[in-house]
Scaffold this motif. Structure first.
Motif, mmCIF file in Angstrom:
data_model
loop_
_atom_site.group_PDB
_atom_site.id
_atom_site.type_symbol
_atom_site.label_atom_id
_atom_site.label_comp_id
_atom_site.label_asym_id
_atom_site.label_seq_id
_atom_site.Cartn_x
_atom_site.Cartn_y
_atom_site.Cartn_z
ATOM 1 N N GLY A 74 0.824 -1.201 0.000
ATOM 2 C CA GLY A 74 0.000 0.000 0.000
ATOM 3 C C GLY A 74 0.854 1.246 0.000
ATOM 4 O O GLY A 74 2.084 1.179 0.119
ATOM 5 N N THR A 76 0.825 5.677 1.139
ATOM 6 C CA THR A 76 0.157 6.740 1.889
ATOM 7 C C THR A 76 -0.809 7.481 0.963
ATOM 8 O O THR A 76 -0.542 7.636 -0.234
ATOM 9 C CB THR A 76 1.179 7.735 2.489
ATOM 10 N N ALA A 77 -1.908 7.933 1.523
ATOM 11 C CA ALA A 77 -2.926 8.629 0.739
ATOM 12 C C ALA A 77 -2.407 9.959 0.204
ATOM 13 O O ALA A 77 -2.791 10.387 -0.881
ATOM 14 C CB ALA A 77 -4.183 8.847 1.581
ATOM 15 N N GLU A 78 -1.536 10.600 0.975
ATOM 16 C CA GLU A 78 -0.977 11.895 0.572
ATOM 17 C C GLU A 78 0.536 11.875 0.726
ATOM 18 O O GLU A 78 1.083 11.071 1.490
ATOM 19 C CB GLU A 78 -1.561 13.013 1.444
ATOM 20 N N LYS A 79 1.188 12.785 0.024
ATOM 21 C CA LYS A 79 2.627 12.952 0.180
ATOM 22 C C LYS A 79 2.901 13.621 1.528
ATOM 23 O O LYS A 79 2.119 14.451 1.977
ATOM 24 C CB LYS A 79 3.197 13.798 -0.959
ATOM 25 N N VAL A 103 6.327 10.008 -0.915
ATOM 26 C CA VAL A 103 5.267 9.014 -0.966
ATOM 27 C C VAL A 103 5.836 7.826 -0.204
ATOM 28 O O VAL A 103 6.946 7.375 -0.489
ATOM 29 C CB VAL A 103 4.939 8.588 -2.417
ATOM 30 N N GLU A 154 -0.883 5.523 9.461
ATOM 31 C CA GLU A 154 -1.581 5.131 8.228
ATOM 32 C C GLU A 154 -1.441 3.637 7.941
ATOM 33 O O GLU A 154 -2.362 3.012 7.438
ATOM 34 C CB GLU A 154 -1.065 5.958 7.054
#
Length: 165
Positions: A74, A76-79, A103, A154
Motif C-alpha cells: 500500500g 500513503t494517501a498523501e505525500k 510518498v 496510516e
C-alpha cells in the motif's frame, strides 16, 4: 566575507519515496546511517525522472540494502514532507532542496534476513535490525519523527494484519 544566508522558502522539496519494509511478524526494518551513528531510518530515496513510485521503491531497496525482495502492500494517501534543520540546509543534496516530499509505501519482505546486504556499491548504512512499530519513533532523528508517526498511523492496519499472521 560573510556567507550568504540560504533562503529556505526559495528551495523546492526533493521528490522522494520511502519504504516501510515489514517482516512476517509485522516488525519494521530500520538501518543506521554511516554518517551519523545515532540516526536510524527506513529506506528512502529520490524518484528519478520518469520513474514510478513502486519502481523507485524497489530500486532504492536494492541500492540501499542489497535486496528488492518485497511485495508492495500500500501507499500513503498523501505525500508527506519534512524540512531539513538549519544546520543541514545547503549542505546535503548539494544545497538544492529544503527537505523531502515523500510518498511512503508499505512492503512485505519476501526474502530471508541473509538477503539483506548493506555492503552495496555506495553504502549508506552500517547496521540494521527489525523493530516493533511502537519503538520506531524513538530511533528517528527529531526532524523526521512527525513523518514517521504519520506513516505508522496510516499503515497500522497492515502492521496489525501481519502480526496476526
Amino acid at each position: 566575507m560573510t556567507k550568504k544566508a540560504i533562503d529556505r522558502d526559495s528551495l523546492p522539496y526533493r521528490p522522494c519515496v520511502g519504504i516501510m519494509l515489514l517482516n512476517g511478524r509485522g516488525q519494521v526494518f530500520v538501518a543506521r546511517r554511516c554518517d551519523s551513528k545515532d540516526a536510524w531510518q527506513m529506506p528512502q530515496g529520490g524518484i528519478d525522472e520518469g520513474e514510478g513510485t513502486h519502481e523507485a521503491a524497489l530500486r532504492e531497496l536494492k541500492e540501499e540494502i542489497g535486496t528488492d525482495k518485497a511485495e508492495i502492500l500500500g501507499a500513503t494517501a498523501e505525500k508527506l514532507r519534512y524540512d531539513l534543520p538549519d544546520h543541514l540546509l545547503g549542505k546535503v543534496w548539494k544545497g538544492r532542496w529544503r527537505g523531502q516530499e515523500q510518498v511512503w509505501l508499505a512492503a512485505r519482505f519476501t526474502g530471508v534476513d541473509s538477503d539483506i546486504d548493506l555492503a552495496t556499491e555506495h553504502p549508506e548504512f552500517d547496521a540494521w535490525k527489525w523493530v516493533d512499530a511502537d519503538d520506531l519513533p524513538s530511533l528517528i532523528v527529531p526532524f523526521k519523527r512527525p513523518v514517521y508517526e504519520s506513516v505508522l498511523a496510516e499503515f497500522a492496519p497492515l502492521i496489525a494484519a501481519l502480526r496476526r499472521g
